[in-house]
Motif scaffolding. Structure first.
Motif, PDB file in Angstrom:
ATOM      1  N   ILE A  82      78.128  22.461  24.901  1.00 25.21           N
ATOM      2  CA  ILE A  82      78.200  23.897  24.603  1.00 25.21           C
ATOM      3  C   ILE A  82      79.450  24.467  25.248  1.00 25.21           C
ATOM      4  CG2 ILE A  82      77.071  26.135  24.839  1.00 25.21           C
ATOM      5  CD1 ILE A  82      74.388  24.652  24.972  1.00 25.21           C
ATOM      6  N   GLY A  84      81.518  27.175  23.206  1.00 24.23           N
ATOM      7  CA  GLY A  84      82.051  28.315  22.466  1.00 24.23           C
ATOM      8  C   GLY A  84      83.184  27.829  21.584  1.00 24.23           C
ATOM      9  N   ARG A  85      84.178  28.679  21.442  1.00 27.28           N
ATOM     10  CA  ARG A  85      85.342  28.319  20.611  1.00 27.28           C
ATOM     11  C   ARG A  85      86.553  29.071  21.144  1.00 27.28           C
ATOM     12  NH1 ARG A  85      82.485  32.271  17.696  1.00 27.28           N
ATOM     13  NH2 ARG A  85      83.823  33.931  16.892  1.00 27.28           N
ATOM     14  N   ARG A  88      86.628  32.678  22.443  1.00 29.67           N
ATOM     15  CA  ARG A  88      85.237  33.047  22.767  1.00 29.67           C
ATOM     16  C   ARG A  88      84.560  31.909  23.534  1.00 29.67           C
ATOM     17  NH1 ARG A  88      82.752  37.492  20.302  1.00 29.67           N
ATOM     18  NH2 ARG A  88      80.835  36.391  20.757  1.00 29.67           N
ATOM     19  N   TRP A  89      85.238  31.453  24.584  1.00 26.47           N
ATOM     20  CA  TRP A  89      84.698  30.367  25.402  1.00 26.47           C
ATOM     21  C   TRP A  89      83.497  30.838  26.206  1.00 26.47           C
ATOM     22  CZ3 TRP A  89      86.809  26.174  23.730  1.00 26.47           C
ATOM     23  CH2 TRP A  89      88.165  26.089  23.432  1.00 26.47           C
ATOM     24  N   GLN A  90      82.605  29.911  26.510  1.00 25.09           N
ATOM     25  CA  GLN A  90      81.560  30.163  27.496  1.00 25.09           C
ATOM     26  C   GLN A  90      82.253  30.370  28.838  1.00 25.09           C
ATOM     27  OE1 GLN A  90      78.028  30.013  27.044  1.00 25.09           O
ATOM     28  NE2 GLN A  90      78.506  29.992  24.854  1.00 25.09           N
ATOM     29  N   ARG A  91      81.716  31.220  29.684  1.00 19.70           N
ATOM     30  CA  ARG A  91      82.370  31.575  30.947  1.00 19.70           C
ATOM     31  C   ARG A  91      82.740  30.352  31.794  1.00 19.70           C
ATOM     32  NH1 ARG A  91      82.126  36.211  32.817  1.00 19.70           N
ATOM     33  NH2 ARG A  91      82.741  36.896  34.847  1.00 19.70           N
ATOM     34  N   ASP A  94      85.565  28.435  30.131  1.00 19.95           N
ATOM     35  CA  ASP A  94      86.834  29.162  30.212  1.00 19.95           C
ATOM     36  C   ASP A  94      87.522  28.871  31.545  1.00 19.95           C
ATOM     37  OD1 ASP A  94      88.839  30.912  29.341  1.00 19.95           O
ATOM     38  OD2 ASP A  94      87.845  32.647  30.228  1.00 19.95           O
ATOM     39  N   SER A 110      77.527  24.110  17.845  1.00 18.46           N
ATOM     40  CA  SER A 110      77.504  25.149  16.801  1.00 18.46           C
ATOM     41  C   SER A 110      77.251  24.592  15.404  1.00 18.46           C
ATOM     42  CB  SER A 110      78.832  25.915  16.787  1.00 18.46           C
ATOM     43  OG  SER A 110      79.867  25.090  16.294  1.00 18.46           O
TER      44      SER A 110
END
Length: 163
Positions: A82, A84-85, A88-91, A94, A110
């Motif tokens: 997991i 994101g993209r 819009r990365w996961q914290r 990122d 996803s």
């Protein structure tokens, strides 16, 4: 060197997957494996590096890590399930990517096929191979073959497993 990249098999070994990945030098499975037999089957083709996904049980979590980083033919490859993209990365992802961006970053989850360069992270190549399993909303089952040449990702080919 050629990498086979697959994700979200959810315990289903697509009949075309072994033939379509034949000849790759290494396979990366980006989680939601579903059954250890999937990894065993893929290992008959090439060495496998895999991460566990949110639906994977303790048997898979015992064998796989949450995130990995490997060097293949001089290319720094990082992977988690997991993420994101781009944009819009996961914290936690990122922060991980910003500290030391790899050359290639692979994720799944996803079920959305996406291959994209990310200039803000040193031109990192983001790869989400979509989903190769039957579970989920995706219409097509996909995986990716990624050719590495001269220490860099050179060509990504999307494979549609249903033809």
């Amino acid at each position: 060197m050629t990498l086979g990249i697959v994700s979200d098999t959810h315990g289903y070994l697509h009949p075309a997957l072994l033939d379509d990945l034949a000849g790759v030098d290494h396979i990366f499975h980006a989680g939601d494996i579903g059954d250890l037999s999937i990894l065993d089957a893929l290992e008959t083709i090439a060495p496998v590096t895999a991460v566990f996904g949110n639906v994977d049980g303790w048997d898979i979590r015992h064998r796989c890590e949450e995130r990995v980083r490997r060097t293949c033919a001089g290319v720094d490859v990082a992977m988690t399930h997991i993420a994101g993209r781009p944009g819009r990365w996961q914290r936690r992802v990122d922060d991980w990517l910003a500290q030391d961006p790899p050359d290639v970053f692979i994720c799944g989850h996803s079920h959305i096929l996406q291959v994209e360069r990310v200039p803000s992270l040193g031109n990192l190549l983001f790869v989400n191979p979509g989903a190769a399993g039957r579970q989920g909303f995706h219409q097509e089952k996909t995986c990716v073959r990624l050719r590495l040449t001269n220490g860099a990702p050179a060509q990504a080919d999307v494979i549609h497993l249903d033809g």
